[in-house]
Write an enzyme that holds these catalytic residues in place. Structure first.
Site, PDB file in Angstrom:
ATOM      1  N   ALA A  41     103.485  35.135 106.565  1.00 18.86           N
ATOM      2  CA  ALA A  41     102.654  36.316 106.288  1.00 18.86           C
ATOM      3  C   ALA A  41     103.486  37.387 105.597  1.00 18.86           C
ATOM      4  CB  ALA A  41     102.067  36.883 107.580  1.00 18.86           C
ATOM      5  N   LYS A  54      95.073  40.970 106.423  1.00 19.36           N
ATOM      6  CA  LYS A  54      95.034  39.965 107.480  1.00 19.36           C
ATOM      7  C   LYS A  54      93.588  39.625 107.854  1.00 19.36           C
ATOM      8  CE  LYS A  54      97.987  38.327 109.502  1.00 19.36           C
ATOM      9  NZ  LYS A  54      98.653  37.015 109.264  1.00 19.36           N
ATOM     10  N   LEU A  85     103.027  31.525  99.830  1.00 18.20           N
ATOM     11  CA  LEU A  85     101.606  31.888  99.860  1.00 18.20           C
ATOM     12  C   LEU A  85     101.248  32.935  98.813  1.00 18.20           C
ATOM     13  CD1 LEU A  85     100.773  31.967 103.685  1.00 18.20           C
ATOM     14  CD2 LEU A  85     100.441  30.110 102.041  1.00 18.20           C
ATOM     15  N   TYR A 124      97.735  46.315 105.221  1.00 19.95           N
ATOM     16  CA  TYR A 124      98.169  45.135 105.980  1.00 19.95           C
ATOM     17  C   TYR A 124      97.028  44.591 106.833  1.00 19.95           C
ATOM     18  CZ  TYR A 124     100.283  42.464 109.753  1.00 19.95           C
ATOM     19  OH  TYR A 124     100.560  41.483 110.686  1.00 19.95           O
TER      20      TYR A 124
END
Length: 292
Positions: free
Chosen positions: A61, A130, A38, A126
């Site tokens: 992630a 997200k 990703l 972070y």
């Protein structure tokens, strides 16, 4: 149903692989980082379009909360833009996407648990990355389901519960933060819920909170781990509660991100077990491996 899971190496993907035996009507395929990265533009799209799944579960992630402060571009590329590209590619082949997000999209200032209508306000890179991923997924694919969870642990990978078990083998006392609260969540419990949602094709077009039932501080969680270590014959350290100020970190962490999971219980009849029950099961499994 053919399901493509992004992020084979992570603890959630490993939990999905284990729980898949309970859902024989689902066909799961898993991508490694060499298949789908990703952080690399176009990687997700190429693989998803070629695979043509019915559903994508994005369990990949960038999760290094402190390191993200030094690598914001990489965190946003992976958690934000990469997630959006995966959602767009899923839409291109007529697939839905389940995107896993985090309690760290909230600032922790609320005295009440956070429901899905609460305004996100992440405190660290972070959390912001997200949140960007959530927004990108919603914009790219209307047939999405965004699932915010918290404090994930399992017998797999790197996580807080395993860290505590390992640390107790070398130290008699462990200092653990007591003024940050959340909902410890067993990845195996979460995986079973995700597969049920996938099988029943329920809840898409929505955002849900799903975490272990009940709440705890990090020191509460550590104490429960130690109690189960003692019960199962593993070394158990004394837990010394400290404040977050006594344990400074690069990333600011929210004081309380307890999630209200009532929506998913009301609409999809899904509720995860009490966190203490799941911690006990995890430590028992770790003890069996260590003491074998």
């Amino acid at each position: 149903m053919r399901i493509l899971v992004l992020g084979r190496e992570g603890q959630l993907a490993q939990s999905l692989a284990e729980r898949a035996a309970e859902f024989p009507d689902l066909q799961l395929a898993f991508t490694s980082r060499s298949d789908v990265d990703l952080s690399s533009s176009g990687s997700a799209a190429r693989f998803i379009v070629a695979a043509k799944p019915d559903l994508v579960i994005n369990a990949a992630a960038y999760t290094a909360v402190d390191r993200a402060e030094e690598e914001p571009a990489l965190a946003f590329r992976t958690n934000g833009e990469g997630a959006g590209e995966a959602a767009a590619a899923a839409r291109q082949v007529g697939a839905a996407i389940i995107h896993v997000s985090t309690d760290y999209v909230f600032d922790g200032a609320s005295s009440s648990p956070y429901d899905e209508e609460a305004e996100p306000n992440p405190l660290n890179v972070y959390g912001r990355s997200k949140l960007a991923g959530e927004e990108a997924v919603r914009a790219a694919n209307p047939h999405h389901l965004i699932l915010r969870t918290a404090w994930v642990y399992s017998p797999f990978g790197r996580n807080f519960v395993k860290t505590m078990v390992r640390a107790a083998q070398d130290r008699d006392e462990l200092s653990v933060v007591s003024d940050q609260h959340g909902c410890p969540t067993n990845a195996l419990d979460l995986a079973a819920a995700l597969l049920r949602i996938s099988r029943d094709c329920e809840g898409f077009g929505e955002t849900y909170h799903l975490a272990g039932s009940g709440s705890a501080s990090w020191s509460d969680l550590a104490s429960e781990v130690m109690a189960n270590c003692k019960r199962t014959g593993l070394p158990a350290a004394k837990i010394r509660p400290i404040t977050a100020a006594e344990w400074p970190t690069k990333a600011v962490r929210p004081a309380s991100t307890i999630l209200d999971c009532g929506k998913i219980e009301r609409t999809l009849d899904i509720r995860l077990p009490d966190w203490r029950e799941s911690v006990a099961a995890t430590v028992e499994r770790l003890a069996a491996q260590i003491l074998a």
